[in-house]
Design an enzyme around this catalytic site. Sequence first.
Site, PDB file in Angstrom:
ATOM      1  CB  ALA A  20       7.784  36.147  20.682  1.00 34.43           C
ATOM      2  N   GLY A  35      10.381  39.065  24.119  1.00 34.32           N
ATOM      3  CA  GLY A  35       9.845  38.020  25.004  1.00 34.32           C
ATOM      4  C   GLY A  35      10.926  37.372  25.858  1.00 34.32           C
ATOM      5  CD  GLU A  65       7.611  40.957  26.919  1.00 37.51           C
ATOM      6  OE1 GLU A  65       7.580  40.046  26.053  1.00 37.51           O
ATOM      7  OE2 GLU A  65       6.807  41.904  26.926  1.00 37.51           O
ATOM      8  CD  GLU A 109       8.935  43.427  22.437  1.00 39.50           C
ATOM      9  OE1 GLU A 109       9.695  44.390  22.685  1.00 39.50           O
ATOM     10  OE2 GLU A 109       8.782  42.472  23.218  1.00 39.50           O
TER      11      GLU A 109
HETATM   12  N1  CO8 Z   1      12.463  34.920  16.147  1.00 36.76           N
HETATM   13  C1  CO8 Z   1      12.802  34.022  15.204  1.00 36.76           C
HETATM   14  N2  CO8 Z   1      14.059  33.822  14.765  1.00 36.76           N
HETATM   15  C2  CO8 Z   1      15.019  34.576  15.319  1.00 36.76           C
HETATM   16  C3  CO8 Z   1      14.752  35.531  16.308  1.00 36.76           C
HETATM   17  C4  CO8 Z   1      13.410  35.689  16.735  1.00 36.76           C
HETATM   18  N3  CO8 Z   1      13.042  36.544  17.717  1.00 36.76           N
HETATM   19  N4  CO8 Z   1      15.911  36.124  16.662  1.00 36.76           N
HETATM   20  C5  CO8 Z   1      16.882  35.555  15.925  1.00 36.76           C
HETATM   21  N5  CO8 Z   1      16.347  34.616  15.103  1.00 36.76           N
HETATM   22  C6  CO8 Z   1      17.032  33.767  14.137  1.00 36.76           C
HETATM   23  C7  CO8 Z   1      17.458  34.582  12.907  1.00 36.76           C
HETATM   24  O1  CO8 Z   1      16.373  34.702  12.016  1.00 36.76           O
HETATM   25  C8  CO8 Z   1      18.582  33.714  12.391  1.00 36.76           C
HETATM   26  O2  CO8 Z   1      18.009  32.629  11.707  1.00 36.76           O
HETATM   27  P1  CO8 Z   1      18.563  32.238  10.209  1.00 36.76           P
HETATM   28  O3  CO8 Z   1      19.979  31.796  10.445  1.00 36.76           O
HETATM   29  O4  CO8 Z   1      17.649  31.122   9.796  1.00 36.76           O
HETATM   30  O5  CO8 Z   1      18.459  33.463   9.406  1.00 36.76           O
HETATM   31  C9  CO8 Z   1      19.238  33.170  13.646  1.00 36.76           C
HETATM   32  O6  CO8 Z   1      18.244  33.310  14.679  1.00 36.76           O
HETATM   33  C10 CO8 Z   1      20.450  33.962  14.051  1.00 36.76           C
HETATM   34  O7  CO8 Z   1      20.077  35.323  14.139  1.00 36.76           O
HETATM   35  P2  CO8 Z   1      20.882  36.484  13.417  1.00 36.76           P
HETATM   36  O8  CO8 Z   1      21.524  35.991  12.163  1.00 36.76           O
HETATM   37  O9  CO8 Z   1      19.955  37.654  13.278  1.00 36.76           O
HETATM   38  O10 CO8 Z   1      22.012  36.778  14.518  1.00 36.76           O
HETATM   39  P3  CO8 Z   1      22.792  38.132  14.762  1.00 36.76           P
HETATM   40  O11 CO8 Z   1      23.876  37.792  15.726  1.00 36.76           O
HETATM   41  O12 CO8 Z   1      23.161  38.784  13.479  1.00 36.76           O
HETATM   42  O13 CO8 Z   1      21.721  39.114  15.473  1.00 36.76           O
HETATM   43  C11 CO8 Z   1      19.989  39.660  17.044  1.00 36.76           C
HETATM   44  C12 CO8 Z   1      21.233  38.799  16.742  1.00 36.76           C
HETATM   45  C13 CO8 Z   1      20.391  41.132  17.148  1.00 36.76           C
HETATM   46  C14 CO8 Z   1      19.433  39.206  18.375  1.00 36.76           C
HETATM   47  C15 CO8 Z   1      18.940  39.505  15.926  1.00 36.76           C
HETATM   48  O14 CO8 Z   1      18.754  38.106  15.692  1.00 36.76           O
HETATM   49  C16 CO8 Z   1      17.604  40.099  16.224  1.00 36.76           C
HETATM   50  O15 CO8 Z   1      17.439  41.306  16.136  1.00 36.76           O
HETATM   51  N6  CO8 Z   1      16.603  39.243  16.585  1.00 36.76           N
HETATM   52  C17 CO8 Z   1      15.248  39.668  16.811  1.00 36.76           C
HETATM   53  C18 CO8 Z   1      15.105  40.388  18.127  1.00 36.76           C
HETATM   54  C19 CO8 Z   1      13.689  40.849  18.330  1.00 36.76           C
HETATM   55  O16 CO8 Z   1      13.164  41.684  17.627  1.00 36.76           O
HETATM   56  N7  CO8 Z   1      13.013  40.305  19.344  1.00 36.76           N
HETATM   57  C20 CO8 Z   1      11.653  40.656  19.680  1.00 36.76           C
HETATM   58  C21 CO8 Z   1      10.702  39.707  19.041  1.00 36.76           C
HETATM   59  S1  CO8 Z   1       8.993  40.149  19.265  1.00 36.76           S
HETATM   60  C22 CO8 Z   1       8.669  39.638  20.839  1.00 36.76           C
HETATM   61  O17 CO8 Z   1       9.487  39.082  21.518  1.00 36.76           O
HETATM   62  C23 CO8 Z   1       7.276  39.891  21.365  1.00 36.76           C
HETATM   63  C24 CO8 Z   1       7.072  39.199  22.723  1.00 36.76           C
HETATM   64  C25 CO8 Z   1       5.620  39.016  23.015  1.00 36.76           C
HETATM   65  C26 CO8 Z   1       5.425  37.839  24.007  1.00 36.76           C
HETATM   66  C27 CO8 Z   1       3.995  37.591  24.303  1.00 36.76           C
HETATM   67  C28 CO8 Z   1       3.203  37.053  23.134  1.00 36.76           C
HETATM   68  C29 CO8 Z   1       1.706  37.194  23.314  1.00 36.76           C
END
Ligand code: CO8
Length: 257
Positions: free
Chosen positions: A64, A108, A111, A131
């Site tokens: 998400a 998400g 999911e 998460e």
């Molecule tokens: N949300 C928003 N932006 C994101 C997300 C995300 N989940 N993941 C990556 N991005 C963005 C980064 O912020 C970055 O943006 P910017 O260049 O502006 O800084 C861009 O994408 C590239 O990401 P990275 O620079 O971090 O890329 P890396 O290759 O270094 O890392 C990763 C890749 C490991 C995937 C890393 O981006 C990461 O850890 N992302 C987050 C993963 C995460 O925690 N996901 C879970 C989110 S919570 C969730 O999904 C809850 C679901 C509930 C659903 C139901 C709702 C009711």
Amino acid sequence: MYETIETAKDDAVLVVTLNRPDALNALNAQLMAELSDALKQAEGDNAVGAIVITGSEKAFAAGADIKEMASGEFATMYLEDKVSSGFDQINRCRKPIIAAVAGYALGGGCELAMACDFILAADTAKFGQPEITIGAIPGAGGTQRLARSVGKAKAMELCLTGRMMAADEAERCGLVSRVVPAADLNSEAIETAKKIAGFSRPVTLMVKEAVNRAFETSLQEGLLFERRSFHAVFALEDQAEGMAAFVEKRKPAFKNK
Ligand code: CO8
């Protein structure tokens, strides 16, 4: 017409490509609304027999949208529920949906893949429910579908540690149906979807309903549902055609009725 997804038809297959490359396809409200809309259209479109949802080489979806959610508070998350209402549309879709996953399928994103009927994974795929690392818990099936498909031990470990699982491990534990080389992922997924779309539509929907029953009801009730559905196919012209074609050693010509 969509900004965060792309849609394309390939014969009877609708291919939906998540398209927010700058955010690794993070699922924001707009993307989920557009995905819901595309699935709703596909559901009502007789020319579509199966659907593929895919992302980019780097990410199916990295979760998400954390930036969109970060300032959320209970009342709006509960009342508006914009991301998870998109999942409701996927759950409602009666046509088969394949998730074609390369790169990250996290939170998400994992999911969303699990909400599809099955997952084909590229050898680059990485699955996880991170998460917990950002002070949240899975909210769209991560604790439920994951536990059902990989069992308690692995689901608990993944959700409690947030660690990522590579494609080979995901295949071993039953999260994905098959792993293919990344370069072949989309063609494999589309060919698989075309194969499904080529069968009798009502029979296809019945198969999907029956397999899903296995997760919703007792074994006895599920077996009864399956048996009644089996009896019901004998009301279809496609059953008569399919079996006649086998006996006559020819290809069946299904009419979807
Ligand atoms: N949300 C928003 N932006 C994101 C997300 C995300 N989940 N993941 C990556 N991005 C963005 C980064 O912020 C970055 O943006 P910017 O260049 O502006 O800084 C861009 O994408 C590239 O990401 P990275 O620079 O971090 O890329 P890396 O290759 O270094 O890392 C990763 C890749 C490991 C995937 C890393 O981006 C990461 O850890 N992302 C987050 C993963 C995460 O925690 N996901 C879970 C989110 S919570 C969730 O999904 C809850 C679901 C509930 C659903 C139901 C709702 C009711």
